[in-house]
Design a protein around this motif. Sequence first.
Motif, PDB file in Angstrom:
ATOM      1  N   THR A  13      -4.085  51.295  19.834  1.00 46.05           N
ATOM      2  CA  THR A  13      -3.812  52.393  18.907  1.00 46.05           C
ATOM      3  C   THR A  13      -5.077  53.104  18.458  1.00 46.05           C
ATOM      4  O   THR A  13      -5.114  54.327  18.322  1.00 46.05           O
ATOM      5  CB  THR A  13      -3.052  51.862  17.671  1.00 46.05           C
ATOM      6  N   LEU A  14      -6.138  52.345  18.226  1.00 50.48           N
ATOM      7  CA  LEU A  14      -7.365  52.910  17.665  1.00 50.48           C
ATOM      8  C   LEU A  14      -8.309  53.476  18.717  1.00 50.48           C
ATOM      9  O   LEU A  14      -9.227  54.238  18.384  1.00 50.48           O
ATOM     10  CB  LEU A  14      -8.083  51.837  16.835  1.00 50.48           C
ATOM     11  N   ASP A  15      -8.112  53.143  19.988  1.00 51.82           N
ATOM     12  CA  ASP A  15      -9.059  53.539  21.043  1.00 51.82           C
ATOM     13  C   ASP A  15      -9.254  55.046  21.121  1.00 51.82           C
ATOM     14  O   ASP A  15     -10.385  55.551  21.066  1.00 51.82           O
ATOM     15  CB  ASP A  15      -8.576  53.020  22.401  1.00 51.82           C
ATOM     16  N   GLU A  16      -8.159  55.780  21.285  1.00 51.72           N
ATOM     17  CA  GLU A  16      -8.275  57.222  21.487  1.00 51.72           C
ATOM     18  C   GLU A  16      -8.701  57.960  20.220  1.00 51.72           C
ATOM     19  O   GLU A  16      -9.288  59.036  20.299  1.00 51.72           O
ATOM     20  CB  GLU A  16      -6.953  57.793  22.003  1.00 51.72           C
ATOM     21  N   LEU A  17      -8.418  57.407  19.039  1.00 52.49           N
ATOM     22  CA  LEU A  17      -8.881  58.044  17.808  1.00 52.49           C
ATOM     23  C   LEU A  17     -10.396  58.013  17.727  1.00 52.49           C
ATOM     24  O   LEU A  17     -11.043  59.007  17.380  1.00 52.49           O
ATOM     25  CB  LEU A  17      -8.280  57.364  16.577  1.00 52.49           C
ATOM     26  N   LEU A  18     -10.986  56.860  18.054  1.00 49.02           N
ATOM     27  CA  LEU A  18     -12.443  56.745  18.000  1.00 49.02           C
ATOM     28  C   LEU A  18     -13.094  57.483  19.167  1.00 49.02           C
ATOM     29  O   LEU A  18     -14.246  57.914  19.062  1.00 49.02           O
ATOM     30  CB  LEU A  18     -12.846  55.267  18.029  1.00 49.02           C
ATOM     31  N   GLY A  19     -12.369  57.635  20.274  1.00 47.32           N
ATOM     32  CA  GLY A  19     -12.913  58.355  21.427  1.00 47.32           C
ATOM     33  C   GLY A  19     -12.517  59.811  21.474  1.00 47.32           C
ATOM     34  O   GLY A  19     -12.726  60.464  22.500  1.00 47.32           O
ATOM     35  N   ASN A  20     -11.939  60.336  20.386  1.00 46.68           N
ATOM     36  CA  ASN A  20     -11.491  61.721  20.360  1.00 46.68           C
ATOM     37  C   ASN A  20     -12.678  62.682  20.430  1.00 46.68           C
ATOM     38  O   ASN A  20     -13.532  62.713  19.540  1.00 46.68           O
ATOM     39  CB  ASN A  20     -10.686  61.962  19.068  1.00 46.68           C
ATOM     40  N   GLU A  21     -12.732  63.498  21.502  1.00 46.62           N
ATOM     41  CA  GLU A  21     -13.821  64.462  21.682  1.00 46.62           C
ATOM     42  C   GLU A  21     -13.386  65.892  21.390  1.00 46.62           C
ATOM     43  O   GLU A  21     -14.176  66.817  21.569  1.00 46.62           O
ATOM     44  CB  GLU A  21     -14.349  64.367  23.118  1.00 46.62           C
ATOM     45  N   SER A  22     -12.154  66.072  20.951  1.00 42.88           N
ATOM     46  CA  SER A  22     -11.679  67.417  20.640  1.00 42.88           C
ATOM     47  C   SER A  22     -12.098  67.818  19.229  1.00 42.88           C
ATOM     48  O   SER A  22     -12.691  67.029  18.475  1.00 42.88           O
ATOM     49  CB  SER A  22     -10.147  67.477  20.766  1.00 42.88           C
ATOM     50  N   LEU A  52     -18.219  45.261   7.738  1.00 44.46           N
ATOM     51  CA  LEU A  52     -18.808  46.594   7.866  1.00 44.46           C
ATOM     52  C   LEU A  52     -19.615  46.726   9.149  1.00 44.46           C
ATOM     53  O   LEU A  52     -19.613  47.778   9.791  1.00 44.46           O
ATOM     54  CB  LEU A  52     -19.682  46.895   6.652  1.00 44.46           C
ATOM     55  N   ARG A  53     -20.319  45.663   9.535  1.00 45.78           N
ATOM     56  CA  ARG A  53     -21.084  45.716  10.785  1.00 45.78           C
ATOM     57  C   ARG A  53     -20.152  45.867  11.987  1.00 45.78           C
ATOM     58  O   ARG A  53     -20.451  46.605  12.933  1.00 45.78           O
ATOM     59  CB  ARG A  53     -21.941  44.447  10.928  1.00 45.78           C
ATOM     60  N   PHE A  86     -19.599  53.508  16.628  1.00 48.96           N
ATOM     61  CA  PHE A  86     -20.693  53.965  17.490  1.00 48.96           C
ATOM     62  C   PHE A  86     -20.518  53.534  18.941  1.00 48.96           C
ATOM     63  O   PHE A  86     -21.447  53.672  19.737  1.00 48.96           O
ATOM     64  CB  PHE A  86     -22.029  53.466  16.948  1.00 48.96           C
ATOM     65  N   GLY A  87     -19.345  53.020  19.277  1.00 47.24           N
ATOM     66  CA  GLY A  87     -19.033  52.735  20.665  1.00 47.24           C
ATOM     67  C   GLY A  87     -19.671  51.494  21.245  1.00 47.24           C
ATOM     68  O   GLY A  87     -19.716  51.331  22.466  1.00 47.24           O
ATOM     69  N   GLU A  88     -20.169  50.597  20.403  1.00 42.91           N
ATOM     70  CA  GLU A  88     -20.758  49.365  20.907  1.00 42.91           C
ATOM     71  C   GLU A  88     -19.697  48.378  21.379  1.00 42.91           C
ATOM     72  O   GLU A  88     -19.998  47.451  22.133  1.00 42.91           O
ATOM     73  CB  GLU A  88     -21.623  48.711  19.816  1.00 42.91           C
ATOM     74  N   ALA A  89     -18.472  48.546  20.919  1.00 36.73           N
ATOM     75  CA  ALA A  89     -17.359  47.694  21.334  1.00 36.73           C
ATOM     76  C   ALA A  89     -16.089  48.541  21.348  1.00 36.73           C
ATOM     77  O   ALA A  89     -15.975  49.506  20.590  1.00 36.73           O
ATOM     78  CB  ALA A  89     -17.204  46.496  20.393  1.00 36.73           C
ATOM     79  N   THR A  90     -15.151  48.212  22.222  1.00 37.35           N
ATOM     80  CA  THR A  90     -13.899  48.949  22.286  1.00 37.35           C
ATOM     81  C   THR A  90     -12.913  48.362  21.281  1.00 37.35           C
ATOM     82  O   THR A  90     -12.848  47.143  21.094  1.00 37.35           O
ATOM     83  CB  THR A  90     -13.291  48.884  23.694  1.00 37.35           C
TER      84      THR A  90
END
Length: 433
Positions: A163-172, A250-251, A258-262
């Motif tokens: 569910t959260l993957d595409e929200l954090l990867g949203n480039e639009s 928080l870490r 910041f994309g360090e983990a999916t």
Amino acid sequence: MLPFVPIASLLIELDVRTKFLDCFTHAGGRKINLSVETRRNILAVLIAGATNLGLTRMSEACGVSYDTLAWTQEWYVREETLREANTVLVNHHYQLELAKKFGGGTMSSSDGQRFPVRGKSLTGRDMNIHGGKVLSTYTHVSDQWSTYGTKQIIPTTREANYTLDELLGNESDLPIHEHATDTHGATLVNFGLFDLVGKALTPRIRDLGKITMLRVDSPAATNVLYPHAGPLLADRWNEDLIRGTWDDMLRMAGSLKFGEATASLVVGKWSAASRQNTLAAAIKEWGRIRRTIHAARYLSDPVYRRKISRQLNKGESLHALRRDLHYAQQGAMVRPQLQDQTEQSWCLTILTNAVITWTTEYYAMGIKELREQGREVPDELLSFIAPGHRENINFFGFIEVDIEGETAKLDDGWRPLRPTLVNEAGTTFLLNP
């Protein structure tokens, strides 16, 4: 009032205004202007993937040789370029005035759609409820009806993990802040992680009365503050657990942002972690707090409930449009590899967004013409328009990708609306239905 148009002509017209085909760069890295023939071939490959015709049937339908289409698909059509082209369409739709009436682009929803599988497939699974082997396409749809995320997943895995993957990867350009799901996305880990990364999870939960809601004080003090809702707050939250692991939480949220983990990996690991894992327990405890706040608002605010249901209905209504587009071979996926299936699903997403964008533009022209004829069209009604309209778009038959000919038909970049007449009673009639 909307003009009738073949799907190829619709895509050509949209490319004139958005230049989304420029996103399909050569895999060798050469930055060159695409020729008319190359644009034609790319459009043919997109239609072949979205409609499930395949390159062989598409070659017969559009008159371009199979070898040419296969070469174009190999060197131009890949997930990277498909994502970029889809982002261009989503951003163009986001800037339309009528699209802003549908929603502010701040809310979205996600849902999985099952497609039958024919032959061997690495992602297909047998599911009795669907009558055989299927795979799942998980899409994220904004409140403006545009699809900004698509992912192929194994249908037997839990959709909440993605569910959260595409929200954090949203480039639009969509400023997504709030996300709605059905019960599948309402896990405690998701509630906690959404809040930690600055998003709000607002699901529609089945059997909402059976969940455990938390309080921050003793039962007596809670009943004094909330005489009606106090008895529903049956458990007290573990403040010491949250305080002791807050920095680690928080870490982890920073690593996701910041994309360090999916997110799918993190959600899956923490959801399956044992009770002895302190960090996993803390995330779930924070999720219980966020779920309590959501449930309290959901139970008390009917406007909030309607907003969530309305957004979920938008996402589910696009399933019908995708099924109409994905018509060939009885809608069954025949490509066995995940990469090929992913590229095909992105082709389907691009054509879905193209139909939504084109229809929104012509709806706006139709509204303007009706108002010029003296017809009253209140702004407050425009948010109820559904741009998934497809009766005037031809997905079938001989597909002729004639860029120069179709471009010449456009009057100042647009097709003329079908002429109408308003009688004395205020009823609108098509002159040439």
